[in-house]
Design a protein around this motif. Structure first.
Motif, short mmCIF file in Angstrom:
data_model
loop_
_atom_site.label_atom_id
_atom_site.label_comp_id
_atom_site.label_asym_id
_atom_site.label_seq_id
_atom_site.Cartn_x
_atom_site.Cartn_y
_atom_site.Cartn_z
N ALA A 230 1.03 -1.21 -0.17
CA ALA A 230 -0.41 -0.12 0.10
C ALA A 230 1.02 1.01 -0.23
O ALA A 230 2.17 1.12 0.03
N VAL B 68 -9.40 -2.84 3.80
CA VAL B 68 -10.21 -2.57 2.48
C VAL B 68 -11.74 -3.16 1.91
O VAL B 68 -11.95 -3.01 0.87
N TYR C 265 -15.31 -2.21 1.61
CA TYR C 265 -15.16 -1.18 0.69
C TYR C 265 -15.92 -1.57 -0.72
O TYR C 265 -16.23 -1.18 -1.77
N HIS D 235 -16.85 5.78 -0.16
CA HIS D 235 -16.12 6.67 -0.92
C HIS D 235 -16.27 7.63 -1.92
O HIS D 235 -17.72 6.50 -2.31
N ILE E 87 -15.71 -0.31 -4.62
CA ILE E 87 -14.84 -1.59 -4.73
C ILE E 87 -15.34 -2.51 -5.80
O ILE E 87 -16.58 -2.77 -5.14
N MET F 170 -3.04 -2.18 -4.90
CA MET F 170 -2.52 -2.12 -3.82
C MET F 170 -2.34 -0.84 -3.28
O MET F 170 -2.98 0.02 -2.58
N THR G 36 -4.71 2.31 -4.21
CA THR G 36 -5.67 1.52 -3.83
C THR G 36 -5.51 1.89 -1.81
O THR G 36 -6.89 2.51 -2.11
N TYR G 37 -5.38 1.90 -1.67
CA TYR G 37 -5.47 1.85 0.08
C TYR G 37 -3.93 2.55 1.05
O TYR G 37 -2.95 2.59 -0.07
N VAL H 183 -9.07 3.20 2.35
CA VAL H 183 -9.40 2.92 0.38
C VAL H 183 -9.22 4.49 0.07
O VAL H 183 -9.75 4.96 0.50
N LYS H 184 -7.98 4.86 -0.78
CA LYS H 184 -8.06 6.21 -1.65
C LYS H 184 -8.24 6.07 -3.12
O LYS H 184 -9.04 7.05 -3.49
N ASN H 185 -8.75 5.04 -3.02
CA ASN H 185 -9.03 4.88 -5.34
C ASN H 185 -9.97 3.79 -5.16
O ASN H 185 -9.35 2.86 -5.96
N PRO H 186 -10.86 3.26 -4.78
CA PRO H 186 -11.62 2.15 -5.12
C PRO H 186 -11.50 1.83 -6.92
O PRO H 186 -11.49 0.58 -6.65
#
Length: 437
Positions: A176, A274, A277, A287, A292, A385, A388-389, A422-425
């Motif tokens: 991550a 994760v 989400y 988010h 996801i 990842m 994503t995380y 999560v910063k970007n699913p």
């Protein structure tokens, strides 16, 4: 998308690469936990002084597995053959686990001995910290770590050593994005991407288009703690390295707690995992870019080759360069049975030090706390990842010496504040064990 499958024909060259790359001491340590194991009436042996042994026996075990499983698929299955396939599969898993452990040890060796690179000031500070742990004396050098509440922050290099080892043990942390913070939390802005546009003529009016909005997500750390103890007599008389002792007490427990929380944590005094989400899970709506995406395995209670290929190609190409599978060893065992349309096995063992096993040409990360293959479980994650995380680390590991609460023991209350979410699913996909609808 081009996929490269490692074939048995490449084993010779890659085993020679391993032989050149692996220090004998590390190889011996890895092999000690792997074999011997009785398989199909034979005893598998590995000469720990021969760095080619592990790769050679892994290849032999996987070849035997494929031959036995192919025989089973031809309708010749019986109890003896089923047991044979299971034993060989377990052997392949053990060899792959040994190589994964070897890769981690090699990474740790590359990290080097941090203490050797300490400045005189850092060595002085570490000595003062050691003295404080033993006797409780406060020395001048400790003033940099003292707080009004009487707590003491561990030496910087000790802090860094634990963080490095957590990265090696915790698979999500390793892959991550890790963001150190010095405040109570971390806020991240997200664009909702609703800007409008259109085509117009040379002299036509330009009506107003949609304007994107911004959303904020808070990433707040929870507190992870350990509470080790030793008698004052032991501290007075023992010549053990107190710092090393504390690290050995803390590292496995912190790594275990982090590994669970980064996957399934509910966000209450801990990270948001994760898996929470994923579409249909507790934080699917958290988010601003959505949840996801779930891809079904193609069978109600099993993995399928079509499901693996589907999840790979469902991930946008923009996120595929660093994409990996995240699954536990039981799921990997199921994946070893899968074939593509040309009757090739999708799973391939690693044939080179530092390289993981692959599934349909994609790297596989052993993630022990992922769910097993069962109906409606998310048995695997596939994606980038790092994109994503987000793991947030509140800088500093705090050690509080407590000689009063539990006499005659001196307690060492160690805390680390860590969070995640999560910063970007959109850069991750979840493989659900379910039939296609």
């Amino acid at each position: 998308m081009n996929k490269t499958i490692v074939t048995p024909a490449t084993a010779g060259a890659t085993s020679r690469a391993l032989a050149a790359a692996v220090p004998p001491a590390i190889l011996a340590g890895a092999m000690a936990h792997a074999f011997p194991r009785a398989i199909i009436g034979q005893r598998i042996r590995a000469d720990v002084n021969d760095p080619k042994a592990m790769i050679g026996q892994l290849q032999a075990a996987f070849d035997a597995f494929k031959a036995a499983n192919d025989e089973k698929l031809k309708g010749k299955a019986d109890a003896v053959l089923d047991e044979k396939v299971q034993k060989i599969d377990a052997a392949v898993g053990d060899f792959q686990k040994a190589i994964d452990d070897l890769n981690a040890k090699m990474a740790a060796q590359r990290t080097g001995d941090i203490s050797d690179r300490r400045s005189p000031e850092q060595i002085e500070y570490a000595s003062a910290f050691n003295a404080h742990v033993r006797t409780g004396d406060i020395q001048a050098a400790m003033s940099r770590g003292s707080d009004a509440d009487g707590g003491y922050t561990a030496p910087v290099e000790w802090d860094r050593t634990i963080s490095d080892k957590l990265k090696l043990v915790s698979p999500i942390r390793e892959h991550a994005t890790v963001q150190p913070i010095s405040k109570a939390g971390f806020k991240k802005l997200f664009n909702d991407r609703v800007i409008g546009s259109g085509w117009v003529g040379e002299t036509a009016a330009r009506p107003e288009t949609g304007t994107p909005g911004l959303s904020i997500l808070d990433f707040l750390p929870g507190e992870l703690y350990a509470n080790a103890s030793a008698t004052q007599t032991l501290l007075d008389d023992s010549e053990i390295d107190i710092e090393a002792w504390l690290q050995n007490e803390i590292e496995p427990e912190f790594a275990r707690q982090e590994a669970i929380a980064f996957l399934s944590g509910n966000g209450t005094n801990k990270p948001f995992g994760v898996l929470t989400y994923v579409t249909g899970a507790a934080n699917a709506a958290k988010h601003p870019w959505g949840a996801i995406t779930v891809v079904n395995s193609g069978a109600a209670a099993a993995l399928t080759g079509d499901g693996i290929i589907s999840i790979i190609y469902d991930l946008p190409k923009a996120h595929s360069a660093n994409a990996k599978f995240f699954m536990n060893r039981q799921t990997q065992s199921k994946a070893r049975l899968l074939k593509d349309g040309q009757n090739n096995y999708l799973w391939q063992p690693s044939f080179q030090a530092g390289q993981p096993a692959t599934l349909a040409g994609e790297a596989v990360v052993d993630t022990p706390d992922m769910p097993n293959v069962a109906a409606d479980n998310i048995a695997a994650l596939y994606g980038d990842m790092r994109e994503t995380y987000l793991v947030i680390d509140r800088i500093g590991i705090r050690v509080l010496r407590d000689p009063y609460t539990n006499k005659p023991f001196v307690m060492f209350y160690v805390t680390k504040r860590v969070g995640g979410g999560v910063k970007n699913p959109q850069s991750m996909r979840a493989l659900k064990i379910a039939a296609n609808t």
